[in-house]
Design a protein around this motif. Structure first.
Motif, PDB file in Angstrom:
ATOM      1  N   LEU A 299     -38.608 135.486   8.050  1.00 43.36           N
ATOM      2  CA  LEU A 299     -39.003 134.408   8.943  1.00 43.36           C
ATOM      3  C   LEU A 299     -37.957 134.069   9.999  1.00 43.36           C
ATOM      4  O   LEU A 299     -38.282 133.409  10.993  1.00 43.36           O
ATOM      5  CB  LEU A 299     -39.315 133.142   8.118  1.00 43.36           C
ATOM      6  CG  LEU A 299     -40.443 133.285   7.087  1.00 43.36           C
ATOM      7  CD1 LEU A 299     -40.533 132.027   6.222  1.00 43.36           C
ATOM      8  CD2 LEU A 299     -41.773 133.550   7.769  1.00 43.36           C
ATOM      9  N   GLY A 300     -36.723 134.473   9.784  1.00 46.84           N
ATOM     10  CA  GLY A 300     -35.675 134.215  10.769  1.00 46.84           C
ATOM     11  C   GLY A 300     -35.335 132.750  10.952  1.00 46.84           C
ATOM     12  O   GLY A 300     -35.016 132.310  12.058  1.00 46.84           O
ATOM     13  N   LEU A 301     -35.386 131.971   9.872  1.00 51.61           N
ATOM     14  CA  LEU A 301     -35.121 130.533   9.951  1.00 51.61           C
ATOM     15  C   LEU A 301     -33.617 130.245  10.005  1.00 51.61           C
ATOM     16  O   LEU A 301     -32.819 131.002   9.452  1.00 51.61           O
ATOM     17  CB  LEU A 301     -35.702 129.831   8.724  1.00 51.61           C
ATOM     18  CG  LEU A 301     -37.218 129.812   8.580  1.00 51.61           C
ATOM     19  CD1 LEU A 301     -37.588 129.307   7.187  1.00 51.61           C
ATOM     20  CD2 LEU A 301     -37.845 128.946   9.650  1.00 51.61           C
ATOM     21  N   PRO A 302     -33.215 129.150  10.627  1.00 48.89           N
ATOM     22  CA  PRO A 302     -31.840 128.679  10.465  1.00 48.89           C
ATOM     23  C   PRO A 302     -31.607 128.338   8.997  1.00 48.89           C
ATOM     24  O   PRO A 302     -32.441 127.689   8.364  1.00 48.89           O
ATOM     25  CB  PRO A 302     -31.788 127.420  11.334  1.00 48.89           C
ATOM     26  CG  PRO A 302     -32.901 127.587  12.319  1.00 48.89           C
ATOM     27  CD  PRO A 302     -33.979 128.312  11.578  1.00 48.89           C
TER      28      PRO A 302
ATOM     29  N   GLY B  76     -47.803 117.593   1.552  1.00 53.04           N
ATOM     30  CA  GLY B  76     -47.376 117.781   2.919  1.00 53.04           C
ATOM     31  C   GLY B  76     -47.152 119.236   3.268  1.00 53.04           C
ATOM     32  O   GLY B  76     -47.032 120.106   2.392  1.00 53.04           O
ATOM     33  N   ALA B  77     -47.061 119.483   4.575  1.00 55.96           N
ATOM     34  CA  ALA B  77     -46.900 120.857   5.050  1.00 55.96           C
ATOM     35  C   ALA B  77     -45.603 121.481   4.555  1.00 55.96           C
ATOM     36  O   ALA B  77     -45.564 122.670   4.214  1.00 55.96           O
ATOM     37  CB  ALA B  77     -46.950 120.883   6.576  1.00 55.96           C
ATOM     38  N   LEU B  78     -44.526 120.687   4.499  1.00 61.66           N
ATOM     39  CA  LEU B  78     -43.248 121.251   4.068  1.00 61.66           C
ATOM     40  C   LEU B  78     -43.297 121.657   2.596  1.00 61.66           C
ATOM     41  O   LEU B  78     -42.768 122.706   2.217  1.00 61.66           O
ATOM     42  CB  LEU B  78     -42.120 120.247   4.306  1.00 61.66           C
ATOM     43  CG  LEU B  78     -40.708 120.848   4.276  1.00 61.66           C
ATOM     44  CD1 LEU B  78     -40.505 121.800   5.442  1.00 61.66           C
ATOM     45  CD2 LEU B  78     -39.662 119.747   4.311  1.00 61.66           C
ATOM     46  N   MET B  79     -43.944 120.847   1.773  1.00 68.86           N
ATOM     47  CA  MET B  79     -44.057 121.188   0.367  1.00 68.86           C
ATOM     48  C   MET B  79     -44.934 122.435   0.188  1.00 68.86           C
ATOM     49  O   MET B  79     -44.638 123.301  -0.646  1.00 68.86           O
ATOM     50  CB  MET B  79     -44.638 120.018  -0.437  1.00 68.86           C
ATOM     51  CG  MET B  79     -44.647 120.261  -1.939  1.00 68.86           C
ATOM     52  SD  MET B  79     -45.202 118.814  -2.884  1.00 68.86           S
ATOM     53  CE  MET B  79     -43.853 117.675  -2.536  1.00 68.86           C
ATOM     54  N   ARG B  80     -45.987 122.538   0.991  1.00 75.48           N
ATOM     55  CA  ARG B  80     -46.824 123.740   0.927  1.00 75.48           C
ATOM     56  C   ARG B  80     -46.025 124.967   1.338  1.00 75.48           C
ATOM     57  O   ARG B  80     -46.172 126.050   0.764  1.00 75.48           O
ATOM     58  CB  ARG B  80     -48.058 123.593   1.818  1.00 75.48           C
ATOM     59  CG  ARG B  80     -49.036 122.515   1.365  1.00 75.48           C
ATOM     60  CD  ARG B  80     -50.427 122.720   1.962  1.00 75.48           C
ATOM     61  NE  ARG B  80     -50.412 122.791   3.413  1.00 75.48           N
ATOM     62  CZ  ARG B  80     -50.464 121.735   4.218  1.00 75.48           C
ATOM     63  NH1 ARG B  80     -50.497 120.513   3.701  1.00 75.48           N
ATOM     64  NH2 ARG B  80     -50.463 121.871   5.529  1.00 75.48           N
TER      65      ARG B  80
ATOM     66  N   GLU C 160     -47.457 130.910   8.578  1.00 75.09           N
ATOM     67  CA  GLU C 160     -48.210 129.925   9.361  1.00 75.09           C
ATOM     68  C   GLU C 160     -47.527 128.567   9.359  1.00 75.09           C
ATOM     69  O   GLU C 160     -47.569 127.832  10.357  1.00 75.09           O
ATOM     70  CB  GLU C 160     -49.626 129.797   8.784  1.00 75.09           C
ATOM     71  CG  GLU C 160     -50.493 131.038   9.001  1.00 75.09           C
ATOM     72  CD  GLU C 160     -51.822 130.935   8.289  1.00 75.09           C
ATOM     73  OE1 GLU C 160     -52.000 129.975   7.494  1.00 75.09           O
ATOM     74  OE2 GLU C 160     -52.687 131.813   8.506  1.00 75.09           O
ATOM     75  N   LEU C 161     -46.879 128.215   8.242  1.00 73.39           N
ATOM     76  CA  LEU C 161     -46.261 126.900   8.102  1.00 73.39           C
ATOM     77  C   LEU C 161     -44.828 126.860   8.627  1.00 73.39           C
ATOM     78  O   LEU C 161     -44.269 125.778   8.830  1.00 73.39           O
ATOM     79  CB  LEU C 161     -46.265 126.480   6.625  1.00 73.39           C
ATOM     80  CG  LEU C 161     -47.651 126.204   6.019  1.00 73.39           C
ATOM     81  CD1 LEU C 161     -47.559 126.189   4.500  1.00 73.39           C
ATOM     82  CD2 LEU C 161     -48.203 124.881   6.544  1.00 73.39           C
ATOM     83  N   ALA C 162     -44.231 128.023   8.836  1.00 73.82           N
ATOM     84  CA  ALA C 162     -42.816 128.081   9.207  1.00 73.82           C
ATOM     85  C   ALA C 162     -42.530 127.418  10.549  1.00 73.82           C
ATOM     86  O   ALA C 162     -41.392 127.010  10.804  1.00 73.82           O
ATOM     87  CB  ALA C 162     -42.334 129.534   9.227  1.00 73.82           C
ATOM     88  N   GLY C 163     -43.537 127.293  11.402  1.00 71.36           N
ATOM     89  CA  GLY C 163     -43.323 126.651  12.693  1.00 71.36           C
ATOM     90  C   GLY C 163     -42.900 125.202  12.582  1.00 71.36           C
ATOM     91  O   GLY C 163     -42.264 124.662  13.491  1.00 71.36           O
ATOM     92  N   GLY C 164     -43.222 124.567  11.460  1.00 77.27           N
ATOM     93  CA  GLY C 164     -42.830 123.173  11.249  1.00 77.27           C
ATOM     94  C   GLY C 164     -41.526 123.024  10.494  1.00 77.27           C
ATOM     95  O   GLY C 164     -41.145 121.905  10.128  1.00 77.27           O
ATOM     96  N   VAL C 165     -40.850 124.148  10.241  1.00 77.43           N
ATOM     97  CA  VAL C 165     -39.604 124.119   9.475  1.00 77.43           C
ATOM     98  C   VAL C 165     -38.424 124.281  10.423  1.00 77.43           C
ATOM     99  O   VAL C 165     -38.292 125.307  11.097  1.00 77.43           O
ATOM    100  CB  VAL C 165     -39.588 125.232   8.412  1.00 77.43           C
ATOM    101  CG1 VAL C 165     -38.273 125.208   7.636  1.00 77.43           C
ATOM    102  CG2 VAL C 165     -40.770 125.081   7.461  1.00 77.43           C
ATOM    103  N   ARG C 166     -37.568 123.275  10.478  1.00 76.91           N
ATOM    104  CA  ARG C 166     -36.404 123.330  11.364  1.00 76.91           C
ATOM    105  C   ARG C 166     -35.266 124.114  10.745  1.00 76.91           C
ATOM    106  O   ARG C 166     -34.495 124.790  11.447  1.00 76.91           O
ATOM    107  CB  ARG C 166     -35.940 121.908  11.688  1.00 76.91           C
ATOM    108  CG  ARG C 166     -34.766 121.845  12.648  1.00 76.91           C
ATOM    109  CD  ARG C 166     -34.518 120.439  13.131  1.00 76.91           C
ATOM    110  NE  ARG C 166     -34.139 119.523  12.068  1.00 76.91           N
ATOM    111  CZ  ARG C 166     -32.908 119.428  11.554  1.00 76.91           C
ATOM    112  NH1 ARG C 166     -31.949 120.218  12.000  1.00 76.91           N
ATOM    113  NH2 ARG C 166     -32.645 118.543  10.604  1.00 76.91           N
ATOM    114  N   ALA C 167     -35.134 124.045   9.415  1.00 78.78           N
ATOM    115  CA  ALA C 167     -34.080 124.768   8.708  1.00 78.78           C
ATOM    116  C   ALA C 167     -34.456 124.847   7.235  1.00 78.78           C
ATOM    117  O   ALA C 167     -35.213 124.013   6.726  1.00 78.78           O
ATOM    118  CB  ALA C 167     -32.733 124.073   8.865  1.00 78.78           C
TER     119      ALA C 167
END
Length: 219
Positions: A89-92, A2-6, A30-37
């Motif tokens: 990436l500036g993620l929560p 899955g994208a999160l594992m990648r 590229e994948l960070a857009g699907g990461v909420r936290a």
């Protein structure tokens, strides 16, 4: 995969540096857009505990876009904050660490600008970073009690190995809670095995360890 594992794999490769780091950084962005936290934890056993507790609450963190990322040791927190936090990436973010490693988390959270200098334990919790006292195994043993943990060991088919361990000269005079905690770290993968099994055995009516409960509520 899955994208999160990648994303998680790309993140680890990026942090590790070396010839693949630039490619991994591109993939992670590229994948960070699907990461909420992103939840930054010390090791695989912490991830196992959080994911198991989430499942008991009917939650699938992966499907929710919550990446639970083992650091491979608390001293790596700075590298992961550099790529996940404001410099990258500036993620929560949220996280979990042992009491003895709290200082590493505080120092680097201040360094990357997520906290003002002089971050207090309460301030650390408010940022979403929870601290186990003294570690995850200790929290779970106290939550279940010694008899509850021995029931789990029985359920895992390891009563005889545990009794053999108790008979070792270095363990004979140790308190039972110490023996239980040390037993979980004797083989590779055993901490992760028991993190899942102990969390699955928790009685919500009695209580879930506060760091795990607060972390799950945060994400």
């Amino acid at each position: 995969m899955g994208a999160l594992m990648r994303f998680e794999e790309a993140l680890v490769t990026w942090v590790a540096g070396g010839p693949e780091a630039e490619r991994a950084a591109t993939a992670a962005r590229e994948l960070a857009g699907g990461v909420r936290a992103a939840v930054l934890v010390e090791g695989d056993s912490d991830r196992a505990a959080i994911e198991t507790l989430a499942a008991r609450h009917g939650r699938d963190l992966g499907a929710e876009g919550v990446a639970v990322v083992p650091l491979g040791g608390a001293t790596n927190i700075g590298h992961f904050l550099d790529v996940c936090g404001p410099p990258g990436l500036g993620l929560p973010l949220a996280g979990l660490c042992d009491l003895g490693e709290e200082r590493h988390f505080r120092r680097h959270l201040e360094r990357v600008g997520l906290a003002e200098p002089g971050l207090t334990p309460d301030g650390l919790e408010d940022l979403g970073f929870q601290v186990c006292d003294a570690d995850l195994e200790d929290e779970l043993i106290r939550a279940l009690g010694a008899d509850g943990v021995r029931d789990v060991i029985d359920g895992q088919g390891e009563t005889r190995p545990f009794r053999t361990f108790q008979g070792q000269p270095a363990q004979r005079d140790r308190p039972l809670a110490h023996q239980l905690r040390r037993f979980m770290g004797t083989h590779s993968g055993r901490k992760e095995q028991y993190a899942r099994a102990l969390v699955a055995h928790l009685d919500p009516a009695v209580g879930v360890p506060r760091p795990l409960e607060r972390l799950l509520a945060r994400v």
